[in-house]
Scaffold this active site. Structure first.
Site, PDB file in Angstrom:
ATOM      1  CG  ASN A 116      -0.289  -0.126   2.487  1.00 51.66           C
ATOM      2  OD1 ASN A 116       0.425   0.866   2.912  1.00 51.66           O
ATOM      3  ND2 ASN A 116      -0.403  -1.077   3.270  1.00 51.66           N
ATOM      4  CG  ASP A 125      -7.383  -5.230   6.587  1.00 51.59           C
ATOM      5  OD1 ASP A 125      -6.884  -5.278   7.589  1.00 51.59           O
ATOM      6  OD2 ASP A 125      -7.811  -4.381   5.946  1.00 51.59           O
ATOM      7  CE  LYS A 162       9.026 -11.909 -13.409  1.00 48.10           C
ATOM      8  NZ  LYS A 162       9.746 -11.322 -14.553  1.00 48.10           N
TER       9      LYS A 162
HETATM   10  O1  PMT Z   1       2.737   6.154   6.375  1.00 47.27           O
HETATM   11  P1  PMT Z   1       2.388   7.534   5.856  1.00 47.27           P
HETATM   12  O2  PMT Z   1       2.272   7.867   4.648  1.00 47.27           O
HETATM   13  O3  PMT Z   1       2.647   8.761   6.834  1.00 47.27           O
HETATM   14  O4  PMT Z   1       0.526   7.523   6.178  1.00 47.27           O
HETATM   15  C1  PMT Z   1      -0.154   7.424   7.471  1.00 47.27           C
HETATM   16  C2  PMT Z   1      -1.097   6.319   7.348  1.00 47.27           C
HETATM   17  C3  PMT Z   1      -2.412   6.977   6.602  1.00 47.27           C
HETATM   18  C4  PMT Z   1      -0.851   5.131   7.033  1.00 47.27           C
HETATM   19  C5  PMT Z   1      -1.495   6.276   9.025  1.00 47.27           C
HETATM   20  O5  PMT Z   1      -1.728   7.596   9.250  1.00 47.27           O
HETATM   21  C6  PMT Z   1      -2.904   5.555   9.043  1.00 47.27           C
HETATM   22  O6  PMT Z   1      -3.967   5.989   8.987  1.00 47.27           O
HETATM   23  N1  PMT Z   1      -2.799   4.096   9.464  1.00 47.27           N
HETATM   24  C7  PMT Z   1      -3.696   3.217   9.617  1.00 47.27           C
HETATM   25  C8  PMT Z   1      -4.343   2.790   8.134  1.00 47.27           C
HETATM   26  C9  PMT Z   1      -5.571   1.997   8.292  1.00 47.27           C
HETATM   27  O7  PMT Z   1      -6.574   2.244   7.306  1.00 47.27           O
HETATM   28  O8  PMT Z   1      -5.596   1.021   9.049  1.00 47.27           O
HETATM   29  P2  PMT Z   1      -6.943   0.086   9.281  1.00 47.27           P
HETATM   30  O9  PMT Z   1      -8.270   0.830   9.368  1.00 47.27           O
HETATM   31  O10 PMT Z   1      -6.705  -0.912   8.426  1.00 47.27           O
HETATM   32  O11 PMT Z   1      -6.474  -0.341  10.575  1.00 47.27           O
HETATM   33  C10 PMT Z   1      -6.973   0.380  11.600  1.00 47.27           C
HETATM   34  C11 PMT Z   1      -5.897   0.137  13.049  1.00 47.27           C
HETATM   35  O12 PMT Z   1      -5.668  -1.417  13.027  1.00 47.27           O
HETATM   36  C12 PMT Z   1      -4.578   0.585  12.564  1.00 47.27           C
HETATM   37  O13 PMT Z   1      -4.150   1.129  13.773  1.00 47.27           O
HETATM   38  C13 PMT Z   1      -3.617  -0.606  12.185  1.00 47.27           C
HETATM   39  O14 PMT Z   1      -2.381  -0.387  12.230  1.00 47.27           O
HETATM   40  C14 PMT Z   1      -4.146  -1.649  12.830  1.00 47.27           C
HETATM   41  N2  PMT Z   1      -4.206  -2.881  12.288  1.00 47.27           N
HETATM   42  C15 PMT Z   1      -5.050  -3.212  10.997  1.00 47.27           C
HETATM   43  C16 PMT Z   1      -5.029  -4.228  10.094  1.00 47.27           C
HETATM   44  C17 PMT Z   1      -4.192  -5.379  10.995  1.00 47.27           C
HETATM   45  N3  PMT Z   1      -4.170  -6.534  10.467  1.00 47.27           N
HETATM   46  N4  PMT Z   1      -3.704  -5.188  11.995  1.00 47.27           N
HETATM   47  C18 PMT Z   1      -3.511  -4.017  12.705  1.00 47.27           C
HETATM   48  O15 PMT Z   1      -3.024  -3.785  13.916  1.00 47.27           O
END
Ligand code: PMT
Length: 399
Positions: A210, A279, A289
């Site tokens: 991503n 996810d 490959k």
């Molecule tokens: O890295 P940059 O370019 O500065 O950008 C920052 C950012 C946009 C990546 C960051 O600020 C941000 O928003 N990170 C979370 C991105 C996201 O959409 O996460 P999520 O909605 O998939 O997950 C929510 C939370 O669960 C997050 O804290 C994530 O780290 C955590 N998570 C998600 C999936 C997973 N399998 N395990 C997790 O711990």
């Protein structure tokens, strides 16, 4: 102006990079500081006082004998109101004046009249920068406690290659905020932060990834370090340098990030999940490959474990902060994640704003607390967002 967090004296000296001081001023204002610009005579060959007056809303000054108020003295009045003396760009001449204590212009006199934190970002030709006289002046100022944002390597205006380019606006602002010591101390606390993307391999050359750059997570790490915390940074692949002083663990996949997070979590006080964790991962990773053919191929995906939700389920005293990048129903979707994952705070990024979210230097976020409170922040540098997140968390750390 009453709501300002302090006033930064931004001294601009003679350098072709003087125009970049305008961006420094803008970023500091975005972080809530008033900026008072002072230009040397040489600086005015490159930029005008009017530029800074219009930008900052305060008359940019340059004349030592101008009276800011009847009977007032500019160098004393300005020094008294300042929270930080920032010289960017700093020429070889100004460095020498500061080292010697010469007061033959407003910048020199103000430097002597001011007795607070001082940050200097030099910029000059690489041969000048290398000269023992300049290096000796740098050493004198460093011994006096001046913070330096060292020049970068590259091709400078005269075509020479070497060290001498003004550091990035981001680096200068970050050092300025650190020198201002804007935040509450985190000494004695252990903070674990995940940052950047994960990569889920498809075959030896391809992966699902991503656009996360790691800027947000790394800014959090630097802000926590500057407040005296012990920091473990678990970083996916980024092009950012490891923050000095952090224990940085490099991982690639979500499974590797999960392992490192579980290990570090046991001994930490605060866990911040700023990483964009994939996810899903391909169910089967090809050892070779995958060859191009005419037929369509499909990838079968399986879910990765939810790292932060797993930690919340076993947490003891730790405070857990998550991030949510949302393109619609920002608050509603983020609040759902806050509850579903069992977090204390979630930082909701609005990724529909082109200056916010993935791979930007700024971020527009809303903090959602588990007790129902909501705090909407304006567009800020990622460093300042990090400071605000830490400010919000510290009262929850129960020390
Ligand atoms: O890295 P940059 O370019 O500065 O950008 C920052 C950012 C946009 C990546 C960051 O600020 C941000 O928003 N990170 C979370 C991105 C996201 O959409 O996460 P999520 O909605 O998939 O997950 C929510 C939370 O669960 C997050 O804290 C994530 O780290 C955590 N998570 C998600 C999936 C997973 N399998 N395990 C997790 O711990």
């Amino acid at each position: 102006m009453e709501s300002e967090r302090g006033v930064v004296l931004l001294c601009v000296t003679g350098s072709i990079s003087a125009y970049r001081a305008a961006d420094v001023a803008r970023e500091l204002m975005r972080s809530g500081f008033g900026v008072q610009c002072v230009l040397t005579r040489a600086a005015q060959h490159f930029v005008t006082p009017e530029l800074f007056t219009w930008l900052t809303g305060r008359p940019a000054v340059h004349d030592m004998f101008e009276e800011p108020r009847p009977g007032g003295m500019a160098h004393i009045d300005l020094a008294r109101q300042a929270s930080l003396f920032l010289c960017a760009p700093a020429s070889a001449h100004t460095l020498a004046k500061m080292a010697l204590g010469l007061a033959d212009d407003l910048v020199g006199a103000m430097y002597l009249a001011y007795h607070g934190p001082t940050v200097v970002a030099p910029a000059m030709n690489p041969s000048m920068w290398d000269h023992p006289a300049v290096q000796a002046n740098v050493s004198i100022l460093q011994e006096r406690g001046t913070h330096f944002v060292m020049p970068e390597s590259g091709t400078v205006a005269c075509g020479e290659v070497g060290e001498g380019k003004l550091a990035s606006v981001e680096a200068i602002v970050e050092e300025a905020l650190a020198a201002l010591g804007t935040g509450m101390s985190m000494a004695g606390l252990h903070v674990v932060i995940t940052s950047g993307p994960t990569r889920e391999p498809i075959d030896p050359v391809r992966f699902i990834g991503n656009r996360s750059s790691g800027k947000m997570g790394h800014a959090l790490a630097r802000a926590a370090l500057d407040r005296g915390a012990k920091v473990t940074l678990i970083s996916g692949p980024t092009s950012l340098p490891d923050p000095a002083g952090a224990d940085t663990q490099h991982v690639e996949t979500a499974a590797e990030m999960a392992r490192a997070a579980r290990e570090a979590f046991q001994h930490c006080d605060l866990f911040v999940g700023a990483a964009a964790v994939a996810d899903f991962r391909p169910k089967k990773v090809s050892g070779r490959k995958i060859k191009r053919g005419d037929a369509a191929i499909s990838l079968s995906l399986e879910p990765n474990e939810d790292i932060i939700a797993g930690l919340a389920a076993v947490k003891d005293r730790q405070v857990l902060v998550g991030f949510a990048a949302e393109s619609d129903d920002l608050v509603k979707n983020a609040r759902h994640k806050l509850t579903a994952k069992g977090l204390d705070i979630i930082v909701a990024n609005d990724i529909t704003d082109m200056h916010s979210g993935f791979d930007t230097d700024t971020n527009r976020v809303t903090l959602l607390f588990k007790d129902g409170r909501t705090e909407e922040l304006p567009l800020l540098s990622k460093r300042e967002v990090a400071e605000r997140v830490l400010d919000a968390v510290i009262p929850m750390l129960g020390r």
